[in-house]
Design a protein around this motif. Structure first.
Motif, PDB file in Angstrom:
ATOM      1  N   THR A 271      19.740 -59.318  49.209  1.00 17.12           N
ATOM      2  CA  THR A 271      21.089 -59.027  48.947  1.00 17.12           C
ATOM      3  C   THR A 271      21.030 -57.591  48.079  1.00 17.12           C
ATOM      4  O   THR A 271      20.971 -57.746  46.931  1.00 17.12           O
ATOM      5  CB  THR A 271      21.764 -60.130  47.988  1.00 17.12           C
ATOM      6  OG1 THR A 271      21.831 -61.581  48.819  1.00 17.12           O
ATOM      7  CG2 THR A 271      23.391 -59.986  47.811  1.00 17.12           C
ATOM      8  N   ALA A 272      21.276 -56.676  48.875  1.00 12.42           N
ATOM      9  CA  ALA A 272      21.011 -55.403  48.381  1.00 12.42           C
ATOM     10  C   ALA A 272      22.148 -54.448  48.292  1.00 12.42           C
ATOM     11  O   ALA A 272      22.773 -54.458  49.701  1.00 12.42           O
ATOM     12  CB  ALA A 272      19.900 -54.550  48.851  1.00 12.42           C
ATOM     13  N   LEU A 273      22.759 -53.998  47.619  1.00 13.59           N
ATOM     14  CA  LEU A 273      23.781 -53.191  47.364  1.00 13.59           C
ATOM     15  C   LEU A 273      23.755 -51.918  47.084  1.00 13.59           C
ATOM     16  O   LEU A 273      23.175 -51.450  46.187  1.00 13.59           O
ATOM     17  CB  LEU A 273      25.193 -53.710  46.860  1.00 13.59           C
ATOM     18  CG  LEU A 273      25.442 -55.306  47.139  1.00 13.59           C
ATOM     19  CD1 LEU A 273      26.463 -55.939  46.184  1.00 13.59           C
ATOM     20  CD2 LEU A 273      26.040 -55.385  48.567  1.00 13.59           C
ATOM     21  N   PRO A 274      24.414 -50.720  47.565  1.00 14.96           N
ATOM     22  CA  PRO A 274      24.289 -49.226  47.128  1.00 14.96           C
ATOM     23  C   PRO A 274      25.373 -49.074  46.065  1.00 14.96           C
ATOM     24  O   PRO A 274      26.476 -49.471  45.954  1.00 14.96           O
ATOM     25  CB  PRO A 274      24.491 -48.487  48.402  1.00 14.96           C
ATOM     26  CG  PRO A 274      25.908 -49.299  49.382  1.00 14.96           C
ATOM     27  CD  PRO A 274      25.480 -50.782  48.778  1.00 14.96           C
ATOM     28  N   TYR A 275      24.919 -48.062  45.296  1.00 16.37           N
ATOM     29  CA  TYR A 275      26.013 -47.581  44.154  1.00 16.37           C
ATOM     30  C   TYR A 275      25.749 -46.264  43.948  1.00 16.37           C
ATOM     31  O   TYR A 275      24.636 -45.734  43.507  1.00 16.37           O
ATOM     32  CB  TYR A 275      25.813 -48.363  43.063  1.00 16.37           C
ATOM     33  CG  TYR A 275      26.890 -48.020  41.987  1.00 16.37           C
ATOM     34  CD1 TYR A 275      27.829 -48.875  41.500  1.00 16.37           C
ATOM     35  CD2 TYR A 275      27.132 -46.913  41.088  1.00 16.37           C
ATOM     36  CE1 TYR A 275      28.917 -48.765  40.916  1.00 16.37           C
ATOM     37  CE2 TYR A 275      28.039 -46.780  40.350  1.00 16.37           C
ATOM     38  CZ  TYR A 275      28.954 -47.348  40.027  1.00 16.37           C
ATOM     39  OH  TYR A 275      30.114 -47.029  39.230  1.00 16.37           O
ATOM     40  N   HIS A 276      26.643 -45.239  44.180  1.00 19.75           N
ATOM     41  CA  HIS A 276      26.533 -43.813  44.154  1.00 19.75           C
ATOM     42  C   HIS A 276      27.797 -43.166  43.874  1.00 19.75           C
ATOM     43  O   HIS A 276      28.743 -43.877  44.529  1.00 19.75           O
ATOM     44  CB  HIS A 276      25.464 -43.029  44.805  1.00 19.75           C
ATOM     45  CG  HIS A 276      25.865 -42.925  46.274  1.00 19.75           C
ATOM     46  ND1 HIS A 276      26.888 -42.491  46.977  1.00 19.75           N
ATOM     47  CD2 HIS A 276      25.364 -43.907  47.245  1.00 19.75           C
ATOM     48  CE1 HIS A 276      26.937 -42.960  48.053  1.00 19.75           C
ATOM     49  NE2 HIS A 276      25.941 -43.604  48.365  1.00 19.75           N
ATOM     50  N   ALA A 277      28.111 -41.862  43.368  1.00 19.60           N
ATOM     51  CA  ALA A 277      29.396 -41.098  43.118  1.00 19.60           C
ATOM     52  C   ALA A 277      29.912 -40.957  44.651  1.00 19.60           C
ATOM     53  O   ALA A 277      31.156 -40.805  44.735  1.00 19.60           O
ATOM     54  CB  ALA A 277      29.171 -39.950  42.291  1.00 19.60           C
ATOM     55  N   GLY A 278      29.326 -40.968  45.809  1.00 19.02           N
ATOM     56  CA  GLY A 278      29.774 -40.600  47.139  1.00 19.02           C
ATOM     57  C   GLY A 278      30.678 -41.924  47.654  1.00 19.02           C
ATOM     58  O   GLY A 278      31.171 -41.616  48.729  1.00 19.02           O
ATOM     59  N   LEU A 279      30.369 -43.214  46.924  1.00 18.51           N
ATOM     60  CA  LEU A 279      31.258 -44.113  47.520  1.00 18.51           C
ATOM     61  C   LEU A 279      32.628 -44.226  47.012  1.00 18.51           C
ATOM     62  O   LEU A 279      32.751 -43.586  45.749  1.00 18.51           O
ATOM     63  CB  LEU A 279      30.481 -45.420  47.263  1.00 18.51           C
ATOM     64  CG  LEU A 279      28.922 -45.700  47.858  1.00 18.51           C
ATOM     65  CD1 LEU A 279      28.187 -46.884  46.977  1.00 18.51           C
ATOM     66  CD2 LEU A 279      28.984 -45.789  49.233  1.00 18.51           C
ATOM     67  N   ALA A 281      35.928 -45.813  45.042  1.00 20.04           N
ATOM     68  CA  ALA A 281      35.967 -46.330  43.889  1.00 20.04           C
ATOM     69  C   ALA A 281      35.971 -47.802  44.079  1.00 20.04           C
ATOM     70  O   ALA A 281      35.410 -48.820  43.428  1.00 20.04           O
ATOM     71  CB  ALA A 281      37.165 -46.030  43.089  1.00 20.04           C
ATOM     72  N   SER A 282      36.818 -48.190  45.246  1.00 23.24           N
ATOM     73  CA  SER A 282      36.906 -49.682  45.501  1.00 23.24           C
ATOM     74  C   SER A 282      35.349 -50.472  45.783  1.00 23.24           C
ATOM     75  O   SER A 282      35.157 -51.480  45.624  1.00 23.24           O
ATOM     76  CB  SER A 282      37.846 -50.124  46.524  1.00 23.24           C
ATOM     77  OG  SER A 282      37.477 -49.429  47.836  1.00 23.24           O
ATOM     78  N   THR A 283      34.810 -49.490  46.696  1.00 21.77           N
ATOM     79  CA  THR A 283      33.388 -50.171  46.752  1.00 21.77           C
ATOM     80  C   THR A 283      32.549 -50.217  45.942  1.00 21.77           C
ATOM     81  O   THR A 283      31.775 -51.197  45.530  1.00 21.77           O
ATOM     82  CB  THR A 283      32.836 -49.040  48.213  1.00 21.77           C
ATOM     83  OG1 THR A 283      33.579 -49.253  49.257  1.00 21.77           O
ATOM     84  CG2 THR A 283      31.316 -49.755  48.340  1.00 21.77           C
ATOM     85  N   ARG A 284      32.491 -49.225  44.966  1.00 19.72           N
ATOM     86  CA  ARG A 284      31.539 -49.215  43.699  1.00 19.72           C
ATOM     87  C   ARG A 284      32.038 -50.304  42.823  1.00 19.72           C
ATOM     88  O   ARG A 284      31.189 -50.962  42.203  1.00 19.72           O
ATOM     89  CB  ARG A 284      31.933 -47.834  42.894  1.00 19.72           C
ATOM     90  CG  ARG A 284      31.246 -46.640  43.621  1.00 19.72           C
ATOM     91  CD  ARG A 284      31.032 -45.447  42.795  1.00 19.72           C
ATOM     92  NE  ARG A 284      32.105 -45.022  42.075  1.00 19.72           N
ATOM     93  CZ  ARG A 284      32.893 -44.313  42.390  1.00 19.72           C
ATOM     94  NH1 ARG A 284      33.014 -43.628  43.593  1.00 19.72           N
ATOM     95  NH2 ARG A 284      34.055 -43.818  41.818  1.00 19.72           N
ATOM     96  N   SER A 285      33.276 -50.527  42.623  1.00 22.09           N
ATOM     97  CA  SER A 285      33.886 -51.545  41.743  1.00 22.09           C
ATOM     98  C   SER A 285      33.336 -52.961  42.360  1.00 22.09           C
ATOM     99  O   SER A 285      32.945 -53.634  41.485  1.00 22.09           O
ATOM    100  CB  SER A 285      35.470 -51.331  41.591  1.00 22.09           C
ATOM    101  OG  SER A 285      35.905 -52.514  40.859  1.00 22.09           O
TER     102      SER A 285
END
Length: 334
Positions: A271-279, A281-285
């Protein structure tokens, strides 16, 4: 006499015109019977109106060093923080403990912002969290000049220094901001700062060298390992295979590497999820929420993720690329 009276369930109401005993606040609000090493020294200094820069490892309880004086001293504490996630986590925890706290961010709606400003004007707000960019706004500073401030805290204070690993230009304006409120103690908090960085932070925040507190860096519950790269994708999968069901962070140096690594791990059944400034806001949250509240999420991220995240069961941190410095490595693993 002003009383705490924010219209939210569970918030305690205390007289705001007199000092409270820090030990009483520690017990009643945070549920602890005694301070950790160095906490009492810093709290007592801030209660006495003195400035401090505290260099304390992650997990040593830095936030209590300004939260307790913020609650115990009359007035409102202004907490300057670089990340919305960090503000939201701390405000949520403080409200759950019955403390009158709030945050003003770019996404705060007009009604909520107005309610916080009204509480600030009335003297019924203990802590107000803001980003460094907001303190540069003339309207914000003018509004604060009409309020009674208990202290100004600069969280992640290494961001002040150009020698720090996460320099933020807006932090350079904070000394001018603090100087507009003479007599209000200022306290900086960071987990990592070498000698050059500490000296620069003291100068940038206008804190005397006598106000420096260094609590040490040893984290006996963390084991550090460095391995030479040899088929890094396979190495990472093998490492995580032995830790299935555990939560952790995999740091990658670029957004593209984050996306490729998260996709590779997902295909391997993690269960791996990405997080970076290019995503967006809703996806990062959504991904941040899943990591904080689920038990087996591997967050693959740039170093934009992790600062101030309050999750008690992180079991590993992997860097698939070398950090910029030992200081940055310590901060990110902390």
């Amino acid at each position: 006499m002003a009383w705490c009276c924010l219209a939210e369930a569970g918030l305690r109401c205390y007289p705001r015109s007199s000092m409270r005993d820090p030990s009483q606040v520690l017990a009643e609000v945070f549920g602890f019977s005694s301070f950790r090493p160095f906490q009492r020294e810093i709290v007592d200094a801030v209660m006495a109106g003195e400035d401090r820069l505290a260099v304390m490892p992650t997990g040593a309880g830095k936030s209590i060093c300004y939260q307790i004086p913020a609650i115990a001293r009359p007035g409102t504490a202004i907490i300057i923080s670089p990340l919305v996630a960090l503000m939201e986590d701390q405000v949520r925890a403080l409200k759950a403990a019955g403390v009158a706290a709030g945050a003003i961010t770019a996404t705060t709606d007009t009604g909520a912002r107005r309610a916080l400003y009204d509480a600030l004007d009335a003297g019924t707000l203990d802590l107000l969290y803001v980003a460094p960019e907001r303190v540069s706004l003339n309207g914000f500073t003018e509004r604060l000049s009409r309020a009674k401030l208990s202290l100004i805290a600069i969280d992640e204070a290494h961001c002040v220094s150009e020698w720090g690993h996460d320099f933020r230009p807006d932090y350079r304006r904070l000394r001018d901001f603090c100087d507009r409120f003479p007599g209000v103690p200022r306290v900086g908090m960071t987990a990592t700062a070498d000698q050059i960085t500490r000296k620069d932070i003291l100068q940038q925040l206008g804190i005397d060298e006598s106000g420096l507190v260094i609590a040490g860096f040893d984290r006996p519950n963390i084991r550090y390992t460095i391995t030479a790269k040899d088929n890094p994708s396979q190495q990472l999968r093998s490492f995580l295979e032995r830790r299935r069901g555990e939560s952790g962070i995999v740091y990658a140096p670029t957004r593209a590497t984050v996306d490729r690594t998260a996709e590779m791990l997902a295909k391997a059944g993690f269960t791996a999820l990405p997080y970076h400034a290019g995503l967006d806001a809703s996806t990062r949250s959504a991904n941040s929420h899943a990591f904080k509240y689920d038990d087996n999420v591997v967050m693959v991220a740039t170093v934009a993720f992790g600062m101030g995240i309050d999750k008690p069961d992180v079991r590993f941190v992997v860097h698939v690329g070398m950090p910029k410095s030992i200081e940055a490595y310590y901060q990110e693993t902390g």
